[in-house]
Design a protein around this motif. Structure first.
Motif, PDB file in Angstrom:
ATOM      1  N   ALA A  29      -5.150  18.061   6.794  1.00 35.48           N
ATOM      2  CA  ALA A  29      -5.985  16.871   6.650  1.00 35.48           C
ATOM      3  C   ALA A  29      -6.346  16.345   8.032  1.00 35.48           C
ATOM      4  N   VAL A  30      -7.440  15.605   8.093  1.00 36.00           N
ATOM      5  CA  VAL A  30      -7.801  14.869   9.306  1.00 36.00           C
ATOM      6  C   VAL A  30      -7.662  13.391   8.980  1.00 36.00           C
ATOM      7  N   CYS A  31      -6.904  12.670   9.799  1.00 35.57           N
ATOM      8  CA  CYS A  31      -6.649  11.242   9.567  1.00 35.57           C
ATOM      9  C   CYS A  31      -7.109  10.437  10.775  1.00 35.57           C
ATOM     10  N   ALA A  36      -4.964   6.972   7.894  1.00 37.54           N
ATOM     11  CA  ALA A  36      -5.819   7.041   6.705  1.00 37.54           C
ATOM     12  C   ALA A  36      -6.543   8.384   6.673  1.00 37.54           C
ATOM     13  N   VAL A  37      -6.527   9.035   5.517  1.00 32.63           N
ATOM     14  CA  VAL A  37      -7.131  10.358   5.383  1.00 32.63           C
ATOM     15  C   VAL A  37      -8.655  10.252   5.459  1.00 32.63           C
ATOM     16  N   LEU A  38      -9.245  11.025   6.365  1.00 31.47           N
ATOM     17  CA  LEU A  38     -10.700  11.112   6.482  1.00 31.47           C
ATOM     18  C   LEU A  38     -11.241  12.343   5.765  1.00 31.47           C
ATOM     19  N   LEU A  39     -10.444  13.408   5.795  1.00 35.62           N
ATOM     20  CA  LEU A  39     -10.873  14.694   5.245  1.00 35.62           C
ATOM     21  C   LEU A  39      -9.623  15.483   4.895  1.00 35.62           C
ATOM     22  N   ARG A  54     -10.663  12.517  -3.500  1.00 34.29           N
ATOM     23  CA  ARG A  54      -9.854  11.370  -3.918  1.00 34.29           C
ATOM     24  C   ARG A  54      -8.735  11.030  -2.928  1.00 34.29           C
ATOM     25  N   LEU A  55      -8.542  11.890  -1.931  1.00 35.92           N
ATOM     26  CA  LEU A  55      -7.543  11.583  -0.905  1.00 35.92           C
ATOM     27  C   LEU A  55      -8.129  10.730   0.216  1.00 35.92           C
ATOM     28  N   ARG A  56      -9.464  10.653   0.304  1.00 38.55           N
ATOM     29  CA  ARG A  56     -10.079   9.892   1.388  1.00 38.55           C
ATOM     30  C   ARG A  56      -9.663   8.424   1.324  1.00 38.55           C
ATOM     31  N   ASP A  59      -3.342   6.492   2.697  1.00 34.07           N
ATOM     32  CA  ASP A  59      -2.440   6.568   3.840  1.00 34.07           C
ATOM     33  C   ASP A  59      -1.568   7.803   3.677  1.00 34.07           C
ATOM     34  N   VAL A  60      -1.574   8.675   4.672  1.00 39.06           N
ATOM     35  CA  VAL A  60      -0.838   9.934   4.561  1.00 39.06           C
ATOM     36  C   VAL A  60       0.663   9.684   4.379  1.00 39.06           C
ATOM     37  N   LEU A  61       1.159   8.566   4.892  1.00 38.04           N
ATOM     38  CA  LEU A  61       2.587   8.265   4.758  1.00 38.04           C
ATOM     39  C   LEU A  61       2.916   7.607   3.424  1.00 38.04           C
ATOM     40  N   ASP A  62       1.882   7.254   2.635  1.00 31.67           N
ATOM     41  CA  ASP A  62       2.119   6.865   1.248  1.00 31.67           C
ATOM     42  C   ASP A  62       2.209   8.111   0.366  1.00 31.67           C
ATOM     43  N   LEU A  63       1.532   9.172   0.778  1.00 28.99           N
ATOM     44  CA  LEU A  63       1.548  10.429   0.027  1.00 28.99           C
ATOM     45  C   LEU A  63       2.812  11.223   0.322  1.00 28.99           C
TER      46      LEU A  63
END
Length: 217
Positions: A29-31, A36-39, A54-56, A59-63
């Protein structure tokens, strides 16, 4: 003239990079600098049981939950100071099948120039990939809503291109999901994959067009 040519070349290379991004088997992913996930590519989305779109904004640390909060604090401080080292965080998360998984997120700051605020190229290494278990058909029958939809389209005779249009994925994203299912169910081709989906109750037998049971839709 030269500026226009440079812009066209930049667009061409960016499109090629995005195509490669979708095909990478590793979850990537690109954050932004805040996480926050951009891609996200299909492999990353599959780990979260959803689609890349739907990931855009998530927060990657919530996932993926850090196993040590101090790791995140050190990385946040380093980013504030514009350090450009590679950062690693041990994480755990809940897979779509319900099992807890463990792995490591690696974040590399990337930007066009050193003065720009960097984005983060985030890669996920999974420690405990689940292996198929012939003795647990109920576990094998658990699929994500996206996987179930792709299987139903396949059973109705859809091509990869049509399945991609119907689901909003790229053709590579559809192929990625099919490869995961084929590996999980030891299916050698798409006909066998659809047959296993009916045998496991993922698709409803005796109805047309093909679909999933109401409680799984």
């Amino acid at each position: 003239m030269l500026v226009d040519l440079a812009r066209r070349e930049a667009v061409t290379w960016r499109n090629r990079a995005l195509l490669l991004f979708d095909r990478v088997a590793m979850p990537v992913a690109v954050c932004d600098v805040y996480g926050a996930v951009l891609l996200a590519n299909p492999a990353m989305a599959a780990e979260c049981g959803t689609t890349p779109g739907r990931l855009r904004g998530r927060d990657v640390l919530d996932l993926f939950s850090p196993r040590e909060a101090t790791q995140v604090e050190r990385i946040a401080e380093a980013l504030r100071l514009r350090h450009r080292s590679r950062y690693q965080v041990s994480v755990r998360w809940r897979a779509p099948c319900g099992t807890e998984r463990h792995g490591e997120l690696t974040a590399d700051p990337v930007s066009d120039t050193v003065q720009d605020t960097p984005a983060l190229l985030v890669m996920l290494r999974v420690d405990n990939k689940p292996s198929p278990s012939p003795a647990a058909p109920a576990e094998q029958a658990r699929v994500t809503p996206m996987e179930a939809r792709i299987l139903a389209l396949l059973a109705a005779g859809a091509t990869t291109a049509r399945a991609a249009r119907e689901t909003g994925l790229t053709t590579d994203g559809v192929t990625y999901h099919l490869r995961r299912l084929s590996s999980r169910w030891s299916a050698s081709n798409r006909t066998e994959l659809v047959a296993r989906a009916y045998a496991l109750g993922v698709l409803r037998a005796g109805v047309w067009p093909p679909g999933v049971p109401a409680d799984e839709a």
